[in-house]
Design a protein around this motif. Structure first.
Motif, PDB file in Angstrom:
ATOM      1  N   PHE A 174      29.819  -9.413 -50.376  1.00  0.00           N
ATOM      2  CA  PHE A 174      29.372  -8.900 -51.675  1.00  0.00           C
ATOM      3  C   PHE A 174      28.381  -9.871 -52.323  1.00  0.00           C
ATOM      4  CE2 PHE A 174      30.026  -8.612 -56.369  1.00  0.00           C
ATOM      5  CZ  PHE A 174      29.517  -7.336 -56.556  1.00  0.00           C
ATOM      6  N   ARG A 175      28.709 -11.177 -52.272  1.00  0.00           N
ATOM      7  CA  ARG A 175      27.809 -12.167 -52.885  1.00  0.00           C
ATOM      8  C   ARG A 175      26.475 -12.230 -52.155  1.00  0.00           C
ATOM      9  NH1 ARG A 175      30.698 -17.362 -55.566  1.00  0.00           N
ATOM     10  NH2 ARG A 175      32.432 -16.298 -56.553  1.00  0.00           N
ATOM     11  N   TYR A 205      16.603 -14.770 -61.334  1.00  0.00           N
ATOM     12  CA  TYR A 205      17.422 -15.398 -60.289  1.00  0.00           C
ATOM     13  C   TYR A 205      17.506 -14.409 -59.136  1.00  0.00           C
ATOM     14  CZ  TYR A 205      20.912 -18.673 -58.577  1.00  0.00           C
ATOM     15  OH  TYR A 205      21.578 -19.627 -57.845  1.00  0.00           O
ATOM     16  N   ASN A 239      33.508 -14.473 -66.599  1.00  0.00           N
ATOM     17  CA  ASN A 239      34.650 -14.784 -65.740  1.00  0.00           C
ATOM     18  C   ASN A 239      35.798 -15.329 -66.590  1.00  0.00           C
ATOM     19  OD1 ASN A 239      36.375 -15.830 -63.691  1.00  0.00           O
ATOM     20  ND2 ASN A 239      34.607 -15.969 -62.333  1.00  0.00           N
ATOM     21  N   SER A 254      23.829 -14.108 -65.637  1.00  0.00           N
ATOM     22  CA  SER A 254      22.872 -13.121 -65.130  1.00  0.00           C
ATOM     23  C   SER A 254      23.430 -11.705 -65.305  1.00  0.00           C
ATOM     24  CB  SER A 254      22.547 -13.391 -63.659  1.00  0.00           C
ATOM     25  OG  SER A 254      23.735 -13.508 -62.918  1.00  0.00           O
ATOM     26  N   ALA A 255      24.746 -11.592 -65.507  1.00  0.00           N
ATOM     27  CA  ALA A 255      25.369 -10.271 -65.632  1.00  0.00           C
ATOM     28  C   ALA A 255      25.298  -9.807 -67.086  1.00  0.00           C
ATOM     29  CB  ALA A 255      26.803 -10.321 -65.134  1.00  0.00           C
ATOM     30  N   HIS A 305      36.572 -10.636 -64.068  1.00  0.00           N
ATOM     31  CA  HIS A 305      35.723 -10.765 -65.254  1.00  0.00           C
ATOM     32  C   HIS A 305      36.184  -9.884 -66.408  1.00  0.00           C
ATOM     33  CE1 HIS A 305      33.130 -12.877 -62.509  1.00  0.00           C
ATOM     34  NE2 HIS A 305      32.138 -12.953 -63.364  1.00  0.00           N
ATOM     35  N   ARG A 350      19.294 -16.655 -54.639  1.00  0.00           N
ATOM     36  CA  ARG A 350      19.916 -17.949 -55.024  1.00  0.00           C
ATOM     37  C   ARG A 350      18.896 -18.984 -55.490  1.00  0.00           C
ATOM     38  NH1 ARG A 350      23.213 -16.266 -50.418  1.00  0.00           N
ATOM     39  NH2 ARG A 350      25.253 -15.682 -51.223  1.00  0.00           N
ATOM     40  N   MET A 362      24.647  -9.268 -53.376  1.00  0.00           N
ATOM     41  CA  MET A 362      24.228  -9.428 -54.779  1.00  0.00           C
ATOM     42  C   MET A 362      23.088 -10.436 -54.928  1.00  0.00           C
ATOM     43  SD  MET A 362      25.649  -7.348 -56.791  1.00  0.00           S
ATOM     44  CE  MET A 362      25.093  -8.071 -58.326  1.00  0.00           C
ATOM     45  N   ALA A 363      23.029 -11.388 -54.008  1.00  0.00           N
ATOM     46  CA  ALA A 363      21.948 -12.384 -54.074  1.00  0.00           C
ATOM     47  C   ALA A 363      20.581 -11.711 -53.953  1.00  0.00           C
ATOM     48  CB  ALA A 363      22.133 -13.438 -52.994  1.00  0.00           C
TER      49      ALA A 363
HETATM   50  N1  LIG Z   1      28.478 -12.705 -62.370  1.00  0.00           N
HETATM   51  C1  LIG Z   1      28.828 -13.974 -62.168  1.00  0.00           C
HETATM   52  O1  LIG Z   1      29.923 -14.372 -62.535  1.00  0.00           O
HETATM   53  C2  LIG Z   1      27.871 -14.916 -61.525  1.00  0.00           C
HETATM   54  C3  LIG Z   1      26.552 -14.541 -61.296  1.00  0.00           C
HETATM   55  C4  LIG Z   1      25.687 -15.468 -60.695  1.00  0.00           C
HETATM   56  C5  LIG Z   1      26.160 -16.710 -60.345  1.00  0.00           C
HETATM   57  N2  LIG Z   1      27.457 -17.037 -60.599  1.00  0.00           N
HETATM   58  C6  LIG Z   1      28.006 -18.352 -60.222  1.00  0.00           C
HETATM   59  O2  LIG Z   1      26.961 -19.297 -60.059  1.00  0.00           O
HETATM   60  C7  LIG Z   1      27.164 -20.095 -58.901  1.00  0.00           C
HETATM   61  C8  LIG Z   1      25.968 -19.993 -57.933  1.00  0.00           C
HETATM   62  O3  LIG Z   1      25.704 -18.631 -57.593  1.00  0.00           O
HETATM   63  P1  LIG Z   1      24.637 -18.231 -56.507  1.00  0.00           P
HETATM   64  O4  LIG Z   1      24.003 -16.939 -56.951  1.00  0.00           O
HETATM   65  O5  LIG Z   1      23.732 -19.364 -56.259  1.00  0.00           O
HETATM   66  O6  LIG Z   1      25.445 -18.015 -55.178  1.00  0.00           O
HETATM   67  P2  LIG Z   1      26.712 -17.095 -54.874  1.00  0.00           P
HETATM   68  O7  LIG Z   1      26.745 -16.900 -53.403  1.00  0.00           O
HETATM   69  O8  LIG Z   1      27.928 -17.693 -55.485  1.00  0.00           O
HETATM   70  O9  LIG Z   1      26.414 -15.715 -55.623  1.00  0.00           O
HETATM   71  C9  LIG Z   1      25.455 -14.749 -55.169  1.00  0.00           C
HETATM   72  C10 LIG Z   1      25.428 -13.612 -56.152  1.00  0.00           C
HETATM   73  O10 LIG Z   1      26.706 -12.975 -56.194  1.00  0.00           O
HETATM   74  C11 LIG Z   1      27.058 -12.609 -57.529  1.00  0.00           C
HETATM   75  N3  LIG Z   1      28.257 -13.373 -57.923  1.00  0.00           N
HETATM   76  C12 LIG Z   1      28.496 -14.701 -57.682  1.00  0.00           C
HETATM   77  N4  LIG Z   1      29.699 -15.024 -58.130  1.00  0.00           N
HETATM   78  C13 LIG Z   1      30.236 -13.904 -58.663  1.00  0.00           C
HETATM   79  C14 LIG Z   1      31.465 -13.608 -59.267  1.00  0.00           C
HETATM   80  N5  LIG Z   1      32.417 -14.546 -59.425  1.00  0.00           N
HETATM   81  N6  LIG Z   1      31.674 -12.359 -59.708  1.00  0.00           N
HETATM   82  C15 LIG Z   1      30.726 -11.399 -59.556  1.00  0.00           C
HETATM   83  N7  LIG Z   1      29.551 -11.609 -58.966  1.00  0.00           N
HETATM   84  C16 LIG Z   1      29.302 -12.851 -58.536  1.00  0.00           C
HETATM   85  C17 LIG Z   1      25.855 -12.944 -58.380  1.00  0.00           C
HETATM   86  O11 LIG Z   1      25.028 -11.813 -58.479  1.00  0.00           O
HETATM   87  C18 LIG Z   1      25.195 -14.046 -57.593  1.00  0.00           C
HETATM   88  O12 LIG Z   1      23.809 -14.199 -57.873  1.00  0.00           O
HETATM   89  C19 LIG Z   1      28.459 -19.609 -58.294  1.00  0.00           C
HETATM   90  O13 LIG Z   1      29.496 -20.450 -58.755  1.00  0.00           O
HETATM   91  C20 LIG Z   1      28.657 -18.241 -58.864  1.00  0.00           C
HETATM   92  O14 LIG Z   1      30.008 -17.890 -58.967  1.00  0.00           O
HETATM   93  C21 LIG Z   1      28.311 -16.177 -61.181  1.00  0.00           C
END
Ligand SMILES: NC(=O)c1ccc[n+]([C@@H]2O[C@H](COP(=O)([O-])OP(=O)(O)OC[C@H]3O[C@@H](n4cnc5c(N)ncnc54)[C@H](O)[C@@H]3O)[C@@H](O)[C@H]2O)c1
Ligand SMILES: Cc1cc2c(cc1C)N(C[C@H](O)[C@H](O)[C@H](O)COP(=O)(O)O)c1[nH]c(=O)[nH]c(=O)c1N2
Length: 167
Positions: A13-14, A155, A58, A41-42, A134, A158, A17-18
């Motif tokens: 999923f991540r 963003y 979160n 970003s959300a 969340h 990543r 989503m990236a």
């Molecule tokens: N929605 C979020 O909570 C969210 C969004 C972006 C980044 N982050 C946090 O920032 C840090 C770096 O992120 P990154 O983008 O470089 O790599 P990553 O691999 O952790 O995340 C890739 C993408 O997945 C989604 N994502 C990441 N964590 C999530 C979560 N806990 N719940 C829902 N969606 C999520 C986001 O769209 C993010 O850009 C991580 O710790 C990540 O958890 C959180």
């Protein structure tokens, strides 16, 4: 590669989503529970009557109880110059250090407005709804502040990317 809904892991999923590019924001609050802010970003528009946007936070974030208690927040949309600030508010840095890195003002609610944000939405949280890890915060916009430059920080994959008019 294809994956059905039941078989989609967190990692898959991540990774997926990236590839969904998103604007970057610093969401702040202030009030009886104190001052706090995090990178988000959300964030998404919900309705223009009443003007409402949503923010996904979160519940395990250290800032969560502060946002929950204050019930107000300001969504500050970031510009290309704010990359370092975004990293600061997206890590485990102590709150005073985060806020010391920029200048802040206030609109209606008292939540900090970033002085050179592209645009700031000052909001009262009207409702929140838990989904998975969340809370979705539904935020009514009570005041706005438009910055000078319409440039964006995205963003995607990543990494940060600057968004502006083509030359
Ligand atoms: N929605 C979020 O909570 C969210 C969004 C972006 C980044 N982050 C946090 O920032 C840090 C770096 O992120 P990154 O983008 O470089 O790599 P990553 O691999 O952790 O995340 C890739 C993408 O997945 C989604 N994502 C990441 N964590 C999530 C979560 N806990 N719940 C829902 N969606 C999520 C986001 O769209 C993010 O850009 C991580 O710790 C990540 O958890 C959180
Ligand atoms: C680019 C980018 C985008 C997001 C985040 C990070 C980064 C780098 N983070 C994570 C969030 O900012 C991080 O957990 C905060 O620093 C909260 O940290 P504390 O737990 O309060 O120290 C994040 N967290 C969240 O709850 N909702 C979101 O939309 C996002 N988006």
């Amino acid at each position: 590669m294809q994956a059905t809904a039941a078989a989609v892991t967190r990692a898959e999923f991540r990774d997926a989503m990236a590839r969904l590019g998103a604007a970057v924001h610093i969401v702040t609050t202030d009030g009886p529970a104190g001052r706090a802010g995090f990178t988000a970003s959300a964030v998404c528009s919900v309705s223009d009557e009443p003007p409402t946007l949503l923010v996904c936070l979160n519940r395990s974030a250290s800032v969560y109880p502060t946002f929950q208690a204050n019930g107000v927040l300001c969504v500050n949309v970031l510009a290309p110059d704010h990359q370092a600030l975004s990293t600061l508010f997206g890590g485990k840095t102590p709150m005073d250090e985060r806020f010391a890195a920029a200048q802040w003002h206030r609109l209606e609610t008292g939540a900090p407005r970033l002085h050179d944000a592209v645009v700031s939405f000052d909001c009262r949280v009207q409702r929140h709804s838990a989904m998975g890890t969340h809370d979705v915060l539904f935020c009514e916009v009570v005041a706005l502040s438009m910055g000078e430059a319409a440039q964006g920080l995205i963003y995607f994959d990543r990494r940060y990317h600057a968004l502006g008019p083509a030359l």
